[in-house]
Each structure stands twice: as C-alpha cells, then as structure tokens.
Design an enzyme around this catalytic site. Structure first.
Site, PDB file in Angstrom:
ATOM      1  N   ARG A  63     -34.671  -3.954  55.823  1.00 34.37           N
ATOM      2  CA  ARG A  63     -35.044  -3.278  54.579  1.00 34.37           C
ATOM      3  C   ARG A  63     -35.338  -1.792  54.806  1.00 34.37           C
ATOM      4  O   ARG A  63     -34.999  -0.946  53.967  1.00 34.37           O
ATOM      5  CB  ARG A  63     -36.261  -3.969  53.961  1.00 34.37           C
ATOM      6  CG  ARG A  63     -36.644  -3.407  52.601  1.00 34.37           C
ATOM      7  CD  ARG A  63     -37.665  -4.283  51.915  1.00 34.37           C
ATOM      8  NE  ARG A  63     -37.958  -3.820  50.569  1.00 34.37           N
ATOM      9  CZ  ARG A  63     -39.182  -3.539  50.122  1.00 34.37           C
ATOM     10  NH1 ARG A  63     -40.224  -3.672  50.941  1.00 34.37           N
ATOM     11  NH2 ARG A  63     -39.362  -3.135  48.895  1.00 34.37           N
ATOM     12  N   HIS A  67     -33.868   1.358  52.708  1.00 35.13           N
ATOM     13  CA  HIS A  67     -34.707   2.366  52.046  1.00 35.13           C
ATOM     14  C   HIS A  67     -34.522   3.756  52.657  1.00 35.13           C
ATOM     15  O   HIS A  67     -34.843   4.753  52.022  1.00 35.13           O
ATOM     16  CB  HIS A  67     -36.177   1.935  52.072  1.00 35.13           C
ATOM     17  CG  HIS A  67     -36.484   0.867  51.071  1.00 35.13           C
ATOM     18  ND1 HIS A  67     -37.713   0.707  50.471  1.00 35.13           N
ATOM     19  CD2 HIS A  67     -35.701  -0.107  50.542  1.00 35.13           C
ATOM     20  CE1 HIS A  67     -37.673  -0.323  49.628  1.00 35.13           C
ATOM     21  NE2 HIS A  67     -36.468  -0.831  49.665  1.00 35.13           N
ATOM     22  N   ASP A  75     -31.030   9.194  57.177  1.00 35.50           N
ATOM     23  CA  ASP A  75     -31.440  10.372  57.946  1.00 35.50           C
ATOM     24  C   ASP A  75     -32.848  10.221  58.520  1.00 35.50           C
ATOM     25  O   ASP A  75     -33.475  11.218  58.871  1.00 35.50           O
ATOM     26  CB  ASP A  75     -31.379  11.616  57.034  1.00 35.50           C
ATOM     27  CG  ASP A  75     -32.313  11.497  55.833  1.00 35.50           C
ATOM     28  OD1 ASP A  75     -32.986  10.440  55.686  1.00 35.50           O
ATOM     29  OD2 ASP A  75     -32.381  12.447  55.035  1.00 35.50           O
ATOM     30  N   ASN A  95     -41.999   1.765  48.233  1.00 36.08           N
ATOM     31  CA  ASN A  95     -42.403   1.625  49.635  1.00 36.08           C
ATOM     32  C   ASN A  95     -43.878   1.301  49.830  1.00 36.08           C
ATOM     33  O   ASN A  95     -44.235   0.584  50.767  1.00 36.08           O
ATOM     34  CB  ASN A  95     -42.079   2.921  50.403  1.00 36.08           C
ATOM     35  CG  ASN A  95     -40.589   3.169  50.529  1.00 36.08           C
ATOM     36  OD1 ASN A  95     -39.798   2.227  50.460  1.00 36.08           O
ATOM     37  ND2 ASN A  95     -40.204   4.421  50.694  1.00 36.08           N
ATOM     38  N   HIS A 194     -31.527 -10.661  50.917  1.00 35.06           N
ATOM     39  CA  HIS A 194     -32.688 -11.435  50.468  1.00 35.06           C
ATOM     40  C   HIS A 194     -32.577 -12.901  50.880  1.00 35.06           C
ATOM     41  O   HIS A 194     -33.341 -13.730  50.397  1.00 35.06           O
ATOM     42  CB  HIS A 194     -32.883 -11.279  48.951  1.00 35.06           C
ATOM     43  CG  HIS A 194     -33.329  -9.902  48.555  1.00 35.06           C
ATOM     44  ND1 HIS A 194     -33.545  -9.519  47.249  1.00 35.06           N
ATOM     45  CD2 HIS A 194     -33.629  -8.798  49.312  1.00 35.06           C
ATOM     46  CE1 HIS A 194     -33.925  -8.252  47.217  1.00 35.06           C
ATOM     47  NE2 HIS A 194     -33.989  -7.784  48.454  1.00 35.06           N
TER      48      HIS A 194
END
Ligand code: HEM
Ligand SMILES: *[C@@H]1O[C@H](CO)[C@@H](O)[C@H](O)[C@H]1NC(C)=O
Ligand SMILES: *[C@@H]1O[C@H](CO)[C@@H](O)[C@H](O)[C@H]1NC(C)=O
Length: 321
Positions: A63, A67, A75, A95, A194
């Site tokens: 995950r 994100h 990056d 987050n 998931h």
C-alpha cells in the site's frame, strides 16, 4: 546505392528519434546491476523477516508503494516525515492513522546503504519491497523497473486529492486512475491488492450499516467489531479479504461476487456496472488476475519518475539530504 556514411547518418537519426520519443526509457530492470549487485537479495531478506514477524506487513508495504506512486509519481515522497518547517504526506487524509511500515522501510534502506552507500533511491527500495511482499504472500513475481530518484518535496494537498477515498463510486475510481494513465482494467486488477491486509472500522462503517448491496450475515459479522456510532471503535480492524488476508490470490473477487466486499469502493467494482465482467473473469482465473496485476504494477511504477539530475538519492528515507 547509398554510401556507408549515409547509412551511418540514417542509423544515428533513427536512434536519436527512438531515444527522444520514449518517455519512460530511463527506468530499467538492470539499473543497479553494476552499482549494487546485492540489492535484490538484501531487500528480499529484510522483507522476509518483517513479514515473518507480522504477516500484515506485506500488505502495508504494498500500500505504501501505491500511496507513493499516486502522489506526483513514485518518488519516495510518502516516506518524508513532517518537521516544524515541512509538511509531508503522512498526515494527509488517506494516510493519517492508516499507512504503516515506515520502520521496515528504514530497516531495508539501512541494509541497502550498508551494501552500497548512496546508490539506491528510497523510491526504488519501496518498489522492490512491494514486489517482494506480493511474492512472499503467494502472489506473482515480476522484474521491477528501477532508476527512480527521490523527491526533495512532498504534497499533502496532492495526497488528499489523488488517492481515491473508500467512499468513491465506480466513475470516481475510474477517473482517478485514468488521470494517472491507468485503465479501468488496471483499476480492477490493482484493487485485487485488497486480497491482503486490513481496514479500520471508520473506513467501512457506513457500508456495513447502511448499504443494501451487502451480504446480510457478512454485514452482521463486521458490525460485531465496528460500533455504529462514529468515534467508538474507529480503529478496530477487519480483513479486506474475509478468509485469507495474508494470502495473495484472487479470493477478493470471489467475495465481491458474493456481495462481501468490505469497502464501499470494493463493492463498486461488482455492482451491475461495466467492471462486473472483469471481476467475474479474475474470480475464475487466478492466472489471468496475476498477469493483469503484474502489468498494472509495472504501469503504476512508471508514473512520473524523477530521473537524470532531478531529485536525489536520499540517505535517510524520512528526510531530504
Ligand atoms: C481502487 C481504489 C482504492 C481505494 C479506495 C483504497 C482504499 C483503501 C482503504 C480505505 C484501506 C484501509 C485503510 C484503513 O482503514 O486504514 C486500504 C487498505 C489497503 N490498500 Fe487500498 N485502496 C485502493 C486501491 C489500492 C491499490 C491500487 C493498492 C495497491 C496496489 C492497494 C493496497 C492496499 C493494501 C495492501 C491495503 C491493506 C494495508 C494494510 O493492511 O496495512 N489499495 N485501501
Ligand atoms: C489534507 O487533509 C487533511 C485531513 O483531512 C487536512 O487536515 C489538511 O488540511 C489537508 N491538507 C491540504 C493541504 O489540503
Ligand atoms: C446511515 O445513513 C443515515 C442517513 O443518511 C445517516 O444519518 C447515518 O449517519 C448513516 N450511518 C452510518 C453508520 O453511516
């Protein structure tokens, strides 16, 4: 008949056009083969011991890569800590109180730094760790493209706006993915992530109390550990894949067909719309799912990499050099 030198000129031109025309040609699977030959075994053994300690960690690392990539490209921006003078992405809405695994990334990175100091970016460490997590939990493998550099900036606003929330409907999911060059098929295949991991009550409460496209006994089971009143039990966890949250297979899609998707956004993928047929296909074919998942991961990993003299190779993933 053309002379050898005009052949050379034509070949040179052709190579130049190829080079200028390909935008993702900078990433390559053998990027560190000379500069850090021990990279892959170093990352794999660190991920292995983290997952042995806590099986959920594989999901958490996968995950984190998602994100990272969805916010101004892959990056390493998600890894930067907030400071008194810097706002990172860790407290962005998708987050906060939710993404995890930063200590494990630190551990992997420090082992990589010992093997090859100052060579491998945090963004690439995360890309490899995500792949290794999937493999260790029983999923498919692939060659990870590498050569990303690390951002010296982060964007909380972009994190808020780019990562889809679990309240999204199908059109919203499709357009968030499309904005990053990912197709509807990529969306459905990548959502198969998931099949591992956990979600907090606050992420699925509205679904289990209020929605009608949910299996009744499944809703009751989930309600037993997720109180109706918001504020109580918000952080109680439930598995995204009800039976096998530490095994990477296609059970996620089988659940969706039985109306046992945990998140509103999960069940949107099988709710009478255009993606039903893809869900059916993946539920019937683990190998088809695996192939499309791998293609989606490679595409997601290609989102806006920093290369050349852009960005830096961070020493510590939590802060810019
Ligand atoms: C399609 C849109 C998506 C939405 C709306 C979404 C939303 C969510 C939410 C709400 C959670 C639970 C967070 C919490 O309650 O703390 C979660 C967990 C997770 N997501 Fe997604 N997600 C999506 C796509 C993806 C993709 C593309 C990946 C990976 C490629 C991914 C990987 C994961 C994993 C592995 C977990 C479990 C993490 C853990 O247990 O620590 N998700 N997601
Ligand atoms: C992002 O969302 C969080 C949580 O909802 C909020 O506190 C923050 O102000 C938002 N940041 C930006 C830059 O919009
Ligand atoms: C269910 O929907 C009602 C009406 O929209 C709303 O007032 C209530 O807060 C919702 N309950 C949950 C648990 O989301």
């Amino acid at each position: 008949m053309a002379s050898p030198s005009s052949y050379m000129a034509i070949v040179t031109m052709a190579l130049l056009i190829l080079f200028l025309g390909s935008s993702t040609a900078q990433l390559s699977t053998d990027y560190y083969s000379q500069s850090c030959p021990k990279l892959f075994p170093t990352v794999k053994s660190a991920v292995k011991s983290a997952v042995a300690k806590e099986a959920r960690m594989g999901a958490s690392l996968l995950r984190l890569f998602f994100h990272d990539c969805f916010v101004n490209g892959c990056d390493g921006s998600v890894l930067l800590d907030d400071t008194s003078s810097f706002i990172g992405e860790k407290n962005a809405a998708p987050n906060a109180n939710s993404v995890r695994g930063f200590d494990v990334v630190d551990d992997i990175k420090s082992k990589v730094e010992t093997a090859c100091p100052g060579v491998v970016s945090c963004a690439d460490v995360l890309a490899i760790a995500a792949r290794d997590s999937v493999v260790i939990l029983g999923g498919p493998s692939w060659n990870v493209k590498l050569g990303r550099r690390d951002a010296r900036t982060a964007s909380q606003a972009a994190a808020n706006n780019s990562i889809p929330p679990p309240t999204s409907n199908l059109n919203q999911l499709i357009s968030r993915f499309q904005a990053l060059g990912l197709s509807t098929r990529d969306l459905v295949a990548l959502a198969g992530s998931h099949t591992i991991g956990q979600a907090r009550c606050t992420s699925f409460r509205a679904r289990i109390y209020n929605e009608t496209n949910i299996d009744n006994s499944f809703a009751k089971t989930r309600q037993s550990n997720c109180p109706r009143a918001s504020g109580s039990g918000d952080n109680n966890l439930a598995p995204l894949d009800l039976q096998t949250p530490t095994a990477f297979e296609n059970n996620y899609y089988k659940n969706l067909i039985k109306k046992k998707g945990l998140l509103h956004s999960d069940q949107q993928l099988f709710n009478g719309g255009s993606t039903d047929s893809i869900v059916r296909k993946y539920s019937n074919s683990r190998s088809n799912f695996n192939a499309h998942f791998v293609a989606g991961m490679i595409k997601m990993g290609d989102i806006s990499p920093l290369t050349g003299s852009n960005g830096e190779i961070r020493k510590n993933c939590r802060r810019v050099n």
